[in-house]
Enzyme design. Sequence first.
Site, PDB file in Angstrom:
ATOM      1  N   ASN A 121       4.615   2.814 -13.675  1.00 35.74           N
ATOM      2  CA  ASN A 121       3.925   3.987 -13.121  1.00 35.74           C
ATOM      3  C   ASN A 121       4.120   4.115 -11.613  1.00 35.74           C
ATOM      4  O   ASN A 121       4.418   5.195 -11.104  1.00 35.74           O
ATOM      5  CB  ASN A 121       2.434   3.933 -13.460  1.00 35.74           C
ATOM      6  CG  ASN A 121       2.186   3.954 -14.962  1.00 35.74           C
ATOM      7  OD1 ASN A 121       3.124   4.159 -15.737  1.00 35.74           O
ATOM      8  ND2 ASN A 121       0.953   3.720 -15.377  1.00 35.74           N
ATOM      9  N   THR A 171      14.374  51.600   5.998  1.00 40.51           N
ATOM     10  CA  THR A 171      13.069  51.374   5.385  1.00 40.51           C
ATOM     11  C   THR A 171      13.076  52.234   4.123  1.00 40.51           C
ATOM     12  O   THR A 171      13.693  53.310   4.115  1.00 40.51           O
ATOM     13  CB  THR A 171      11.897  51.807   6.303  1.00 40.51           C
ATOM     14  OG1 THR A 171      12.025  53.196   6.586  1.00 40.51           O
ATOM     15  CG2 THR A 171      11.882  51.033   7.613  1.00 40.51           C
ATOM     16  N   HIS A 172      12.439  51.747   3.071  1.00 35.20           N
ATOM     17  CA  HIS A 172      12.465  52.449   1.772  1.00 35.20           C
ATOM     18  C   HIS A 172      13.891  52.682   1.300  1.00 35.20           C
ATOM     19  O   HIS A 172      14.159  53.633   0.558  1.00 35.20           O
ATOM     20  CB  HIS A 172      11.706  53.785   1.849  1.00 35.20           C
ATOM     21  CG  HIS A 172      10.387  53.681   2.538  1.00 35.20           C
ATOM     22  ND1 HIS A 172       9.231  53.313   1.881  1.00 35.20           N
ATOM     23  CD2 HIS A 172      10.041  53.841   3.842  1.00 35.20           C
ATOM     24  CE1 HIS A 172       8.225  53.289   2.752  1.00 35.20           C
ATOM     25  NE2 HIS A 172       8.698  53.591   3.952  1.00 35.20           N
ATOM     26  N   LYS A 189      38.017  46.693 -11.358  1.00 34.69           N
ATOM     27  CA  LYS A 189      36.769  46.097 -10.905  1.00 34.69           C
ATOM     28  C   LYS A 189      36.933  44.809 -10.103  1.00 34.69           C
ATOM     29  O   LYS A 189      37.773  43.988 -10.384  1.00 34.69           O
ATOM     30  CB  LYS A 189      35.863  45.779 -12.111  1.00 34.69           C
ATOM     31  CG  LYS A 189      35.329  46.991 -12.835  1.00 34.69           C
ATOM     32  CD  LYS A 189      34.373  47.828 -11.993  1.00 34.69           C
ATOM     33  CE  LYS A 189      33.044  47.197 -11.804  1.00 34.69           C
ATOM     34  NZ  LYS A 189      32.142  47.323 -12.941  1.00 34.69           N
ATOM     35  N   ASN A 230      33.850  42.349  -8.960  1.00 35.35           N
ATOM     36  CA  ASN A 230      32.397  42.242  -9.026  1.00 35.35           C
ATOM     37  C   ASN A 230      31.848  41.089  -8.183  1.00 35.35           C
ATOM     38  O   ASN A 230      32.428  40.004  -8.185  1.00 35.35           O
ATOM     39  CB  ASN A 230      31.964  42.039 -10.481  1.00 35.35           C
ATOM     40  CG  ASN A 230      32.371  43.196 -11.363  1.00 35.35           C
ATOM     41  OD1 ASN A 230      32.381  44.347 -10.922  1.00 35.35           O
ATOM     42  ND2 ASN A 230      32.736  42.896 -12.594  1.00 35.35           N
ATOM     43  N   GLU A 271      25.197  37.859  -7.481  1.00 42.27           N
ATOM     44  CA  GLU A 271      24.416  38.256  -8.664  1.00 42.27           C
ATOM     45  C   GLU A 271      23.846  37.023  -9.372  1.00 42.27           C
ATOM     46  O   GLU A 271      22.683  36.985  -9.765  1.00 42.27           O
ATOM     47  CB  GLU A 271      25.283  39.057  -9.640  1.00 42.27           C
ATOM     48  CG  GLU A 271      25.583  40.467  -9.151  1.00 42.27           C
ATOM     49  CD  GLU A 271      26.554  41.217 -10.050  1.00 42.27           C
ATOM     50  OE1 GLU A 271      26.641  40.903 -11.259  1.00 42.27           O
ATOM     51  OE2 GLU A 271      27.248  42.109  -9.539  1.00 42.27           O
ATOM     52  N   TYR A 308      -2.094   7.928 -14.482  1.00 47.64           N
ATOM     53  CA  TYR A 308      -0.786   8.274 -15.044  1.00 47.64           C
ATOM     54  C   TYR A 308      -0.925   8.753 -16.496  1.00 47.64           C
ATOM     55  O   TYR A 308      -1.685   8.185 -17.281  1.00 47.64           O
ATOM     56  CB  TYR A 308       0.165   7.067 -15.008  1.00 47.64           C
ATOM     57  CG  TYR A 308       1.504   7.388 -15.669  1.00 47.64           C
ATOM     58  CD1 TYR A 308       2.532   7.969 -14.939  1.00 47.64           C
ATOM     59  CD2 TYR A 308       1.707   7.158 -17.036  1.00 47.64           C
ATOM     60  CE1 TYR A 308       3.732   8.311 -15.544  1.00 47.64           C
ATOM     61  CE2 TYR A 308       2.904   7.497 -17.647  1.00 47.64           C
ATOM     62  CZ  TYR A 308       3.910   8.068 -16.894  1.00 47.64           C
ATOM     63  OH  TYR A 308       5.090   8.409 -17.490  1.00 47.64           O
ATOM     64  N   GLN A 318       6.518  12.350 -17.212  1.00 46.33           N
ATOM     65  CA  GLN A 318       7.954  12.154 -17.433  1.00 46.33           C
ATOM     66  C   GLN A 318       8.689  13.498 -17.429  1.00 46.33           C
ATOM     67  O   GLN A 318       9.876  13.565 -17.151  1.00 46.33           O
ATOM     68  CB  GLN A 318       8.162  11.433 -18.769  1.00 46.33           C
ATOM     69  CG  GLN A 318       9.596  11.121 -19.097  1.00 46.33           C
ATOM     70  CD  GLN A 318       9.689  10.114 -20.223  1.00 46.33           C
ATOM     71  OE1 GLN A 318       9.334   8.953 -20.052  1.00 46.33           O
ATOM     72  NE2 GLN A 318      10.141  10.549 -21.381  1.00 46.33           N
ATOM     73  N   LYS A 330      10.911  15.398 -14.211  1.00 49.43           N
ATOM     74  CA  LYS A 330      12.238  15.125 -13.643  1.00 49.43           C
ATOM     75  C   LYS A 330      13.257  16.228 -13.831  1.00 49.43           C
ATOM     76  O   LYS A 330      13.941  16.626 -12.874  1.00 49.43           O
ATOM     77  CB  LYS A 330      12.770  13.814 -14.205  1.00 49.43           C
ATOM     78  CG  LYS A 330      12.010  12.657 -13.612  1.00 49.43           C
ATOM     79  CD  LYS A 330      12.274  11.358 -14.294  1.00 49.43           C
ATOM     80  CE  LYS A 330      11.092  10.447 -14.050  1.00 49.43           C
ATOM     81  NZ  LYS A 330       9.820  10.918 -14.659  1.00 49.43           N
TER      82      LYS A 330
HETATM   83  N1  ARG Z   1       9.761   7.181 -17.914  1.00 50.52           N
HETATM   84  C1  ARG Z   1       8.427   7.200 -17.386  1.00 50.52           C
HETATM   85  C2  ARG Z   1       8.234   8.447 -16.517  1.00 50.52           C
HETATM   86  O1  ARG Z   1       9.204   9.061 -16.221  1.00 50.52           O
HETATM   87  C3  ARG Z   1       8.183   5.982 -16.558  1.00 50.52           C
HETATM   88  C4  ARG Z   1       6.763   5.561 -16.499  1.00 50.52           C
HETATM   89  C5  ARG Z   1       6.325   5.152 -17.850  1.00 50.52           C
HETATM   90  N2  ARG Z   1       5.008   4.612 -17.811  1.00 50.52           N
HETATM   91  C6  ARG Z   1       4.279   4.504 -18.930  1.00 50.52           C
HETATM   92  N3  ARG Z   1       3.112   4.015 -18.806  1.00 50.52           N
HETATM   93  N4  ARG Z   1       4.733   4.872 -20.091  1.00 50.52           N
HETATM   94  O2  ARG Z   1       7.157   8.804 -16.145  1.00 50.52           O
END
Ligand code: ARG
Length: 477
Positions: free
Chosen positions: A117, A162-163, A290, A292, A297, A324, A329, A332
């Site tokens: 954690n 403007t506008h 064309k 583009n 975009e 936690y 998780q 990420k």
């Molecule tokens: N893979 C977990 C995460 O990204 C790591 C921490 C996991 N901790 C746990 N108590 N299961 O958060």
Amino acid sequence: MSNQWSKKQEAWSARFNEPMSELVKRYTASVFFDKRLAEFDIQGSLAHATMLAEAGVISSADQEAISKGMAQIQQEIANGNFQWQLDLEDVHLNIERRLTELVGDAGKRLHTGRSRNDQVATDIRLFLRHEVDRISGLIKGLIQSLVDVADRNADLVMPGFTHLQVAQPVTLGHHLLAYAEMFERDLERMQDCRKRINRLPLGAAALAGTTFPINRNRTAELLGFSEPTRNSLDSVSDRDFAIEFCAAASLVMMHISRLSEELILWMSPRYAFIDLPDRFCTGSSIMPQKKNPDVPELARGKTGRVYGHLTGLLTLMKGQPLAYNKDNQEDKEPLFDTVDTLVDTLTIFAEMVAGMKVKPARMREATLEGYATATDLADALVKKGMPFRDAHEAVARAVRYCDDHGKGLEALTVQQLQTALHLTELGYSDDLVNEALLSVLTLEGSLAARNHIGGTAPNQVRLAIAATRQRLGLGAA
Ligand code: ARG
């Protein structure tokens, strides 16, 4: 031990009565995406081991074995020889298991006084600090391009809108510097959020701290963090820093998207103000004529994706009790994608802006089309004693006269302008209009008159360019 147990479960299987299905293993695993944190995971572990050895919690022989093993693991990862295993769930367990294979009991001692954690919270902070520094450099690079193009076009007249209607003349230099300002604020926000990223959660362990005599200041120092976090429960559950980064990233993308919108409009034949280099455009599979503006975009589209990640992370956190939870998780992938989108977008935009081709004649023509100097004419009458509201009315009449006669304001003679303004009808003398007054109707006269901090006068634009270069330590073009 029965081979129905996965390697991960072996770590805690004494507590369990049945193995995990393949689907649940895949569902709970993060190794496929969090292996991206490997180098930071190793940095964190090395600092932790050093601190543990200095505190006498592990022996220096163990610490040396750990550093040697980690050096080999780094090699294996760099060479693509590291065997990432789904069974080992995440980057942390994968690396720890390999370390133990390589160095035995010393590897098993590494996890003393820490938990995944606080480990994962540390890894993300190390990762994000690194990326914020990279992104800050890229934002500067984009500002450099904007300022360089602004410098070459400090007195190139174009319509200010403007506008989306022609309003008053500005210079292209001034217009581009507006974006330089936006991105400089983005840079400030990145630097500010870096302060809150740069604190060490390691030592919080699972949630309550640890019984070992750890020295968190030392670990912070080894990892270049400004200080340890102050509350163990908060340390393992706080993801504010990631959300804050995504908010700052969303603002960067919002600015990129506004710039994109203008580049797209400007490149359309209706405007024809600029051309983007071919390498940032694509053709059409059916329409041979064309070209583009795909890159702006796409950037406009990718802005939505980054906003989505911000909303995703805010929502991820809103229902979590301390401390936690496995929900975390899920932080990420949005974070990684935000970083990747920003890095690619900023890199490409710095190059694309630098390579943009400007069409001065079209910009001037468009400025002349919209009575852009009408305000200048009203201001000039005010300087001769007419109250602004009356001047506004007189000039509105003159614009109607021009519309009826198919002429621009700047094309009128003194006598025509007197008639057009209906001065006698409004109770003023025609003498207010003379040759000198006509000069305020030229585009250059209009630009030069806005000569104050933040104004579009070319010499103010040049001063603003020099000041930006100096603030950010940018070189001259
Ligand atoms: N893979 C977990 C995460 O990204 C790591 C921490 C996991 N901790 C746990 N108590 N299961 O958060």
